[in-house]
Every structure is written in C-alpha cells, then in structure tokens.
Design a protein around this motif. Structure first.
Motif, PDB file in Angstrom:
ATOM      1  N   LYS A   1      49.994  26.485  45.155  1.00 37.83           N
ATOM      2  CA  LYS A   1      48.917  27.091  44.885  1.00 37.83           C
ATOM      3  C   LYS A   1      49.216  28.848  45.288  1.00 37.83           C
ATOM      4  O   LYS A   1      49.800  29.140  46.099  1.00 37.83           O
ATOM      5  CB  LYS A   1      47.949  26.898  46.243  1.00 37.83           C
TER       6      LYS A   1
ATOM      7  N   GLY B   1      47.778  33.132  44.731  1.00 34.49           N
ATOM      8  CA  GLY B   1      46.550  33.669  44.538  1.00 34.49           C
ATOM      9  C   GLY B   1      46.869  34.847  43.076  1.00 34.49           C
ATOM     10  O   GLY B   1      47.518  34.467  42.137  1.00 34.49           O
ATOM     11  N   PHE B   2      46.264  35.758  43.201  1.00 40.15           N
ATOM     12  CA  PHE B   2      46.234  36.861  41.981  1.00 40.15           C
ATOM     13  C   PHE B   2      47.310  37.986  42.215  1.00 40.15           C
ATOM     14  O   PHE B   2      47.793  38.693  41.341  1.00 40.15           O
ATOM     15  CB  PHE B   2      44.887  37.208  41.612  1.00 40.15           C
TER      16      PHE B   2
ATOM     17  N   TYR C   1      53.522  35.382  42.019  1.00 42.05           N
ATOM     18  CA  TYR C   1      52.132  35.794  42.788  1.00 42.05           C
ATOM     19  C   TYR C   1      51.934  35.396  44.432  1.00 42.05           C
ATOM     20  O   TYR C   1      52.916  34.480  44.616  1.00 42.05           O
ATOM     21  CB  TYR C   1      51.025  34.853  42.387  1.00 42.05           C
TER      22      TYR C   1
ATOM     23  N   ARG D   1      51.302  33.903  48.014  1.00 42.08           N
ATOM     24  CA  ARG D   1      51.019  32.556  48.226  1.00 42.08           C
ATOM     25  C   ARG D   1      50.227  32.553  49.641  1.00 42.08           C
ATOM     26  O   ARG D   1      49.754  33.536  50.097  1.00 42.08           O
ATOM     27  CB  ARG D   1      52.069  31.540  48.164  1.00 42.08           C
TER      28      ARG D   1
ATOM     29  N   GLY E   1      46.818  34.082  49.370  1.00 37.92           N
ATOM     30  CA  GLY E   1      46.469  33.464  48.222  1.00 37.92           C
ATOM     31  C   GLY E   1      45.305  32.616  48.154  1.00 37.92           C
ATOM     32  O   GLY E   1      44.413  32.604  47.123  1.00 37.92           O
TER      33      GLY E   1
ATOM     34  N   ARG F   1      41.821  33.058  45.680  1.00 35.14           N
ATOM     35  CA  ARG F   1      41.367  32.059  44.774  1.00 35.14           C
ATOM     36  C   ARG F   1      39.680  32.101  45.071  1.00 35.14           C
ATOM     37  O   ARG F   1      39.151  31.778  44.058  1.00 35.14           O
ATOM     38  CB  ARG F   1      42.072  30.823  44.880  1.00 35.14           C
TER      39      ARG F   1
ATOM     40  N   TYR G   1      42.146  31.690  33.991  1.00 33.87           N
ATOM     41  CA  TYR G   1      43.440  31.894  35.251  1.00 33.87           C
ATOM     42  C   TYR G   1      43.795  30.393  35.499  1.00 33.87           C
ATOM     43  O   TYR G   1      43.716  30.099  36.637  1.00 33.87           O
ATOM     44  CB  TYR G   1      42.855  32.820  36.415  1.00 33.87           C
TER      45      TYR G   1
ATOM     46  N   GLN H   1      45.728  29.594  38.655  1.00 29.20           N
ATOM     47  CA  GLN H   1      45.098  29.717  40.231  1.00 29.20           C
ATOM     48  C   GLN H   1      44.021  28.745  40.211  1.00 29.20           C
ATOM     49  O   GLN H   1      43.870  28.437  41.271  1.00 29.20           O
ATOM     50  CB  GLN H   1      44.744  31.225  40.279  1.00 29.20           C
TER      51      GLN H   1
END
Length: 308
Positions: free
Chosen positions: A220, A222-223, A236, A238, A242, A246, A281, A284
């Motif tokens: 997983k 994030g952005f 990205y 985490r 993160g 999300r 996206y 994500q």
C-alpha cells in the motif's frame, strides 16, 4: 482482494468521511469576486485566499492532473491529512447542492465500505449522522462499526464557510477526532476548498497499524513522491502517512462525484463517476471491479428501501 485488511486500515478510511458531513451547513447564495477581496472580507476568508495564493504553483502543476494538493503529517498523538482543491463550482452552488444532512448520507455511502447512513437529532439540538462501516466490503452489515459524528458551524457567510466536527472516541483505541472544512469563492465559477482531519491513537494502536502496513499492507502506498525506485519510477510514501493520503483522496473524489451529479435520481451516475475517478490512481486506490462495486450499492439500496 486476496486478504482481509487490518481493522484499522478500514476504519481510518471512514475518518475523512466526517469532513463531508459538515458541508451540509447552509451558506448564503451570493459569492464575492475573489480576485480582489472586499474590505469587509472576514479574516478567515482572507486567510484561506492567502493559502490559495501560496499553493497556486503546486495547484497549477499538480500530479493529480487537476488543481489538488494533498498533504499529510504524523502528529505527536496521531495522524492528520489535508486536501486543498480548486473546484469548478461556485460557492452558492456547492451550498445548494449539499444542503441537508440526508444529502451527505448519499455522499458518504459512495465509499465501498460505507454500507448505511442515518441522520438523527443529536446533543443540544445538533444533528448526528451515523455511518455504518464494514471492515471489508463483503462483510455483512451486522459486523459494521457505528460511527456517529456531531458538527458545529463556525462560520457561514456569503464569502466563507467553516465547520468544525469532533468526536471524543472511536473503535480500536482511536480518539479525539478533529475535522474541519473551509470553502471560499475564487470567482463566480470556482471555489477553493480546504478540508482537514486528524485523530489520536494510543501506542498499541500505532504499533499494530505499523505492523500491518509493514507486512500484509506492505504494497500500500500514498501519493507523495519521496524518491525514485531502482527502475526510475516514482517511489511513493508508505506507512501511516500513505494510509492517510489514500483516505483523503477517496473522500475528495466522493465529494467531487456528488457535486457533479446531484439529485435523488443520479445515484448510479455518481457511483460510476466515483469509481472511474478512483481508478485513475490504481496503484493507490484500486480495490474491486466495477460490477462488484455496483452490485453492493444496489444491495444496500434495496435493503434500506425494504426497511423504510
């Protein structure tokens, strides 16, 4: 999905939903021209416009393909996420479209894990909106958390909206929810939004969530881009930040979908729009296929219709 997510992962997705409840506060219809703030503009409105100016370059060059800036931070006791966005809706239209807490049940239940929403009178005459959230989309409603939120309108003028929303406690050791939403008109067609949410968690919850994100949730992200991978691709963020990012984006897209398709007869259009936006996206936000998502929402509608 191949495995069930940790309860905290699903729960934190609901936190950003609280900020959506707040916009149901009534705002006068007139919107000022933000190109030159009037002398009578309130200090909060001026401050929010100043924030827009400060972020203008980031908004103009946003990696989201639209003027959106997403920030996150680990606080001393928990997490906080902030989303700033320019939307193609005048402030008066936003108010008219989202007036009433019942509309916000339609907004929040666009999220796949939000299976029911009910409005009732709360303490001191305030409305309480209770969201029923399952840990995983295919779990029964009987397993859902009940999440009641109460909001306070801090400011509602023709030029500025500010709402504060708090909850003292939540499931799994989380507490002290602090949610705010601000909106200001930029011109006759556009508005600038800032919504922020934060919550506290105890040391055990923090360690448990970090353990999940380091193992079952290790894929997983994030952005926020923190570097490049060995292959030269964006690396990205985490972990906890993160997770916050999300959740914030999911709920921003929920709000955006509802604004684009208001009205009781637009449910299917809103659902498809939200899903398509999230799929922009996939790294994500992808969870299920469209047919599965739409089938769950039809099931929820039929169940709640039968209850009524």
């Amino acid at each position: 999905m191949s495995s069930s997510p940790h309860p905290l992962a699903s729960w934190t997705r609901t936190l950003a939903g609280a900020l959506l409840l707040a916009v149901s506060a009534q705002v006068p219809a007139a919107a000022p021209d933000a190109q030159a703030a009037p002398a009578s503009a309130s200090a909060p409105a001026q401050a929010l416009r100043a924030t827009h100016q400060r972020l203008s370059d980031k908004l103009d060059h946003s990696s989201f393909g639209r003027p959106v800036q997403l920030d996150s931070v680990e606080t001393a006791d928990g997490l906080q996420g902030d989303v700033y966005a320019v939307v193609d809706h005048p402030l008066a239209e936003i108010s008219a479209t989202l007036k009433g807490s019942a509309h916000w049940c339609d907004v929040l239940t666009l999220h796949i894990n939000n299976r029911r929403c009910q409005v009732a009178a709360g303490p001191q005459g305030r409305e309480t909106l209770t969201l029923y959230v399952v840990r995983r989309y295919d779990k029964p409603l009987d397993d859902a958390f009940e999440l009641p939120f109460v909001y306070r309108v801090a400011s509602a003028t023709p030029e500025h909206l500010s709402v504060e929303l708090t909850a003292q406690s939540g499931p799994l050791g989380t507490s002290n929810y602090r949610v705010t939403l601000e909106a200001v008109a930029l011109d006759e067609r556009k508005s600038f939004l800032h919504f922020s949410y934060s919550y506290d968690h105890n040391a055990m919850v923090r360690l448990g969530t970090m353990a999940y994100l380091a193992t079952f949730g290790s894929d997983k992200v994030g952005f926020t881009v923190v570097g490049k991978t060995a292959e030269g691709q964006p690396d990205y963020i985490r972990g906890l930040r993160g997770l916050v990012e999300r959740n914030a984006m999911r709920y921003f897209l929920t709000l955006d979908a509802y604004l684009a398709a208001p009205g009781a007869d637009q449910a299917d259009r809103r659902q498809r729009r939200w899903f398509a936006a999230a799929e922009q996206y996939p790294r994500q936000l992808h969870e299920v296929e469209l047919d599965t998502y739409l089938a769950l929402k039809r099931e929820d509608k039929q169940r709640d219709g039968a209850v009524k």
